[in-house]
Design a protein around this motif. Structure first.
Motif, mmCIF file in Angstrom:
data_model
loop_
_atom_site.group_PDB
_atom_site.id
_atom_site.type_symbol
_atom_site.label_atom_id
_atom_site.label_comp_id
_atom_site.label_asym_id
_atom_site.label_seq_id
_atom_site.Cartn_x
_atom_site.Cartn_y
_atom_site.Cartn_z
ATOM 1 N N HIS A 23 72.899 3.272 -7.414
ATOM 2 C CA HIS A 23 71.885 4.470 -6.272
ATOM 3 C C HIS A 23 71.516 3.747 -5.280
ATOM 4 O O HIS A 23 71.326 3.597 -4.244
ATOM 5 N N ALA A 24 71.363 2.310 -5.464
ATOM 6 C CA ALA A 24 70.490 1.334 -4.629
ATOM 7 C C ALA A 24 71.275 1.423 -3.219
ATOM 8 O O ALA A 24 70.734 0.625 -2.392
ATOM 9 N N ILE A 25 72.156 0.684 -3.730
ATOM 10 C CA ILE A 25 73.103 0.355 -2.731
ATOM 11 C C ILE A 25 73.567 1.429 -1.675
ATOM 12 O O ILE A 25 73.834 1.657 -0.176
ATOM 13 N N ARG A 26 73.513 2.665 -2.253
ATOM 14 C CA ARG A 26 73.919 3.881 -1.743
ATOM 15 C C ARG A 26 72.973 4.400 -0.403
ATOM 16 O O ARG A 26 73.464 4.665 0.292
ATOM 17 N N PHE A 55 62.944 8.571 -4.860
ATOM 18 C CA PHE A 55 61.686 8.048 -4.603
ATOM 19 C C PHE A 55 61.675 6.893 -5.192
ATOM 20 O O PHE A 55 60.749 5.719 -4.254
ATOM 21 N N ASN A 56 61.648 6.580 -6.270
ATOM 22 C CA ASN A 56 61.367 5.066 -7.716
ATOM 23 C C ASN A 56 61.884 4.173 -6.443
ATOM 24 O O ASN A 56 61.587 3.034 -6.380
ATOM 25 N N ILE A 57 63.238 4.477 -6.099
ATOM 26 C CA ILE A 57 64.171 3.572 -5.603
ATOM 27 C C ILE A 57 63.876 3.137 -3.894
ATOM 28 O O ILE A 57 63.614 1.720 -4.025
ATOM 29 N N LEU A 58 63.475 3.518 -3.327
ATOM 30 C CA LEU A 58 63.041 3.518 -1.960
ATOM 31 C C LEU A 58 61.600 2.381 -2.061
ATOM 32 O O LEU A 58 61.286 1.596 -1.327
ATOM 33 N N ARG A 59 60.285 3.000 -2.736
ATOM 34 C CA ARG A 59 59.127 2.495 -3.255
ATOM 35 C C ARG A 59 59.507 0.703 -3.475
ATOM 36 O O ARG A 59 58.806 0.323 -3.100
ATOM 37 N N ARG A 63 58.866 -2.031 -1.695
ATOM 38 C CA ARG A 63 57.891 -3.344 -1.252
ATOM 39 C C ARG A 63 58.651 -4.754 -1.714
ATOM 40 O O ARG A 63 58.330 -5.583 -1.087
ATOM 41 N N ALA A 64 59.705 -4.653 -1.797
ATOM 42 C CA ALA A 64 61.313 -6.439 -1.475
ATOM 43 C C ALA A 64 61.039 -6.375 -0.007
ATOM 44 O O ALA A 64 61.964 -7.377 0.300
ATOM 45 N N ARG A 65 61.140 -4.853 0.727
ATOM 46 C CA ARG A 65 61.091 -5.318 2.288
ATOM 47 C C ARG A 65 62.330 -5.112 2.162
ATOM 48 O O ARG A 65 62.908 -5.079 3.887
ATOM 49 N N PHE A 66 63.158 -4.724 2.054
ATOM 50 C CA PHE A 66 64.891 -3.774 2.194
ATOM 51 C C PHE A 66 64.333 -2.495 2.934
ATOM 52 O O PHE A 66 65.280 -2.584 3.104
#
Length: 270
Positions: A23-26, A55-59, A63-66
């Motif tokens: 999900h994060a990659i997509r 929302f949770n993945i974007l948050r 925080r990790a600045r990606f």
């Protein structure tokens, strides 16, 4: 427009992919292909991921600045950490980026895998290769230069250029083969290459050798690289070449999208 790169098919026998990572990659791919900042709802629609998960993945990515969050309009863009990762690739040639795929294919199919660069003066030049581990193998030297319409790669180039038949016939007449096909046979091979995305040369360019090839194209559809598998005739069943051709097509398509992203003018790097 969503320009996310397709993730490779998962082998049923392989270990299971981690859903959150996928999900994060997509999400990152979707943001990379966007023309401007996107809100959670737009990201969810574009990726097919639920809004709450987005929302949770974007948050977390923020925080990790990606990912960078714009509080003024509650939207997201790629963050500085992505640039930090990409900095490691600055100065790395296209051939170096493609080489791991060449090595993987050479190991999996036990044959020579070759990378060709399509030049502006109508040639293909061998710029890299990965060998199999067989005792008897084909060898081709780096720097080998051939007309761009010859062989398996040449059929793919002809399919991509989609030249009028008269012009293709004129260029075909100048090509040198050890066992030349008829123009009619060549034309049929070009049409097949256009349809299936890969091509096969059986003993035409070089007697005793079979070559399977696919083409890396940029976002404008222009030929940039050819990837080919080369082996001695009689070593493999016909279905092996079909399987290799399909995989070369997938690797070439993914490589084209990765090296020549939409809206990014990446210069040639040998």
């Amino acid at each position: 427009m969503d320009t996310a790169l397709p993730l490779p098919e998962r082998d049923p026998g392989a270990q299971r992919d981690v859903g959150a990572v996928i999900h994060a990659i997509r999400i990152l791919q979707h943001l990379a292909g966007a023309t401007g900042p996107l809100g959670v709802a737009a990201v969810a629609r574009g990726t097919g991921i639920s809004p709450s998960t987005c929302f949770n993945i974007l948050r977390t990515l923020t925080r990790a600045r990606f990912v960078a969050f714009r509080d003024s309009d509650k939207t997201y863009t790629l963050g500085l950490a992505v640039a930090e990762l990409a900095a490691g690739l600055i100065g790395v040639s296209h051939a170096e980026l493609i080489r791991p795929e060449l090595e993987r294919l050479a190991l999996n199919y036990d044959m020579l895998i070759v990378l060709w660069r399509v030049t502006e003066d109508g040639h293909i030049v061998l710029i890299d290769r990965a060998h199999s581990h067989t005792a008897v193998r084909v060898e081709m030297r780096v720097g080998l230069r051939l007309p761009m319409l010859v062989g398996a790669v040449g059929r793919c180039v002809a399919a991509a250029l989609d030249l009028p038949a008269d012009e293709l016939r004129r260029r075909f007449a100048t090509l040198r083969w050890q066992s030349p096909p008829s123009f009619e046979a060549y034309l049929a091979d070009v049409a097949l290459a256009r349809q299936q995305g890969w091509s096969l040369d059986q003993n035409n360019l070089y007697r005793g050798l079979i070559t399977v090839a696919a083409l890396v194209r940029d976002r404008n559809g222009q030929p940039r690289f050819g990837i080919s598998g080369i082996t001695i005739s009689g070593q493999y069943a016909p279905e092996t070449f079909s399987r290799l051709g399909e995989e070369l097509r997938e690797v070439a398509a993914f490589t084209g999208k990765a090296l020549f992203p939409l809206g990014h003018g990446i210069p040639d790097q040998e």
